[in-house]
Write a protein that holds these residues in place. Sequence first.
Motif, PDB file in Angstrom:
ATOM      1  N   THR A   1       0.588  -1.230   0.011  1.00  0.00           N
ATOM      2  CA  THR A   1      -0.118   0.096   0.047  1.00  0.00           C
ATOM      3  C   THR A   1       0.854   1.251  -0.026  1.00  0.00           C
ATOM      4  O   THR A   1       2.118   1.316   0.443  1.00  0.00           O
ATOM      5  N   GLY A   2       0.245   2.227  -0.251  1.00  0.00           N
ATOM      6  CA  GLY A   2       1.083   3.534  -0.720  1.00  0.00           C
ATOM      7  C   GLY A   2       2.426   3.556  -1.544  1.00  0.00           C
ATOM      8  O   GLY A   2       3.471   3.929  -1.019  1.00  0.00           O
TER       9      GLY A   2
ATOM     10  N   VAL B   1      -7.212   3.766  -5.085  1.00  0.00           N
ATOM     11  CA  VAL B   1      -8.271   4.372  -4.028  1.00  0.00           C
ATOM     12  C   VAL B   1      -8.443   5.521  -4.515  1.00  0.00           C
ATOM     13  O   VAL B   1      -7.879   6.653  -4.452  1.00  0.00           O
ATOM     14  N   PRO B   2      -9.944   5.899  -4.851  1.00  0.00           N
ATOM     15  CA  PRO B   2     -10.361   7.135  -5.467  1.00  0.00           C
ATOM     16  C   PRO B   2     -10.151   8.361  -4.210  1.00  0.00           C
ATOM     17  O   PRO B   2     -10.349   8.183  -3.153  1.00  0.00           O
ATOM     18  N   GLY B   3      -9.669   9.539  -4.846  1.00  0.00           N
ATOM     19  CA  GLY B   3      -9.628  10.757  -3.816  1.00  0.00           C
ATOM     20  C   GLY B   3      -8.675  10.533  -2.655  1.00  0.00           C
ATOM     21  O   GLY B   3      -9.149  11.168  -1.661  1.00  0.00           O
ATOM     22  N   THR B   4      -7.810   9.835  -2.882  1.00  0.00           N
ATOM     23  CA  THR B   4      -7.188   9.320  -1.237  1.00  0.00           C
ATOM     24  C   THR B   4      -5.828   9.644  -1.537  1.00  0.00           C
ATOM     25  O   THR B   4      -5.047   9.545  -2.813  1.00  0.00           O
TER      26      THR B   4
ATOM     27  N   LYS C   1     -12.874   1.067   1.653  1.00  0.00           N
ATOM     28  CA  LYS C   1     -12.886   0.487   0.455  1.00  0.00           C
ATOM     29  C   LYS C   1     -11.526  -0.075  -0.110  1.00  0.00           C
ATOM     30  O   LYS C   1     -11.534  -1.213  -0.353  1.00  0.00           O
ATOM     31  N   ALA C   2     -10.294   0.535   0.622  1.00  0.00           N
ATOM     32  CA  ALA C   2      -8.986  -0.050   0.251  1.00  0.00           C
ATOM     33  C   ALA C   2      -9.087  -1.487   1.337  1.00  0.00           C
ATOM     34  O   ALA C   2      -8.572  -2.739   0.562  1.00  0.00           O
ATOM     35  N   TYR C   3      -9.464  -1.754   2.161  1.00  0.00           N
ATOM     36  CA  TYR C   3      -9.533  -2.888   3.272  1.00  0.00           C
ATOM     37  C   TYR C   3     -10.477  -3.958   2.471  1.00  0.00           C
ATOM     38  O   TYR C   3     -10.003  -5.144   2.415  1.00  0.00           O
ATOM     39  N   SER C   4     -11.487  -3.605   2.039  1.00  0.00           N
ATOM     40  CA  SER C   4     -12.304  -4.473   1.046  1.00  0.00           C
ATOM     41  C   SER C   4     -11.550  -5.156   0.017  1.00  0.00           C
ATOM     42  O   SER C   4     -11.753  -6.497  -0.074  1.00  0.00           O
TER      43      SER C   4
END
Length: 332
Positions: free
Chosen positions: A159-160, A303-306, A318-321
């Motif tokens: 992530t990131g 991930v949108p708008g993040t 959303k990311a976790y899902s």
Amino acid sequence: MTEPVDQQALTDVSYLNPPSATGRKEVSGTFGIYFKYYEPTDGPIKASVLQTIHGIVGTADYWDAAPGGDRTYSFVDAAIAAGYAVLTYSSKPKDGIQVVQNRLQVGIAITIANLLREDGFGLGRKFSSVIGVGHSFGSIQLVGALAVAPTAFDAIILTGYTANHTSTPLSPFLTFQNTIANALGHTPAAKIPGARWTSLSSSYLATASQSADQLGFFSYPCGTLPHPTVEASTYTFGETLSIGDVDLPVDYTGLVQVVTGERDTVFCGYTCYDVPTSYTSKLDTVISQFPKVSPSNFSAYVVPGTGHGINFHPTSFKAYSVILDFLASHGL
């Protein structure tokens, strides 16, 4: 090299005149590591354990974020609800230049993964699969770990992260280091007014202000911003200088998923979709770092708008899902 004596010296060596590596030396010793272990209290526990590695300014609690008591931001809660045990940790030995560097953290990550697989880390459980979940610098450590020990993890979640600034070694190194320095605003932790790190040497750094945190980690607006500024930890000068000191995991064949915010400043330059037509997003560049990973074992989600600090955004769920669905779809 010696510790920077003041902010001017730190700025010069961070931005303009970074030192060159002069070789390698073996590091040994006893290091204090802070651990937190979580597992479901109701229902069965999966045989796969999630070993998380936080980013450069974070702590083990990044994975259990609850700004204002809002547990919907907690990756740990989401993972537990899906039946996973989770191990988080932080490690910062004293010498912030010669000892606390990227390859030391890579070695620690491999050792922990092996202990989880061999005897459940003394937790009274036997785990058949170890899944590495990294954020930012933690993701870089996972890539480096698989270059050294390609079977240490059965799956990794980065992530990131993208390969936008990263090849092997992470290059162009100065460009990437300047990206980090610009985003974080390196400051000796002990010199920050009102900070809780006054006893630390000048080799330990921290982000300079809430505005630096916003630039480095957030996509405006984000109401949780004061929380990570208060909860942030230190990082070392040695880590910033060695952040690109990793090799490619050329023999790894397991699962790889990349989950990065659309407005990630550090790894996407604030837009993950500004790419050649051969890519859907900058996240797709990561597959080039894993030449033996099949396309069916690779997944990418923007991930949108993040921003960079996914877990502090209201889109984190959303990311976790997406992460948990990816693991479940592969039987982990």
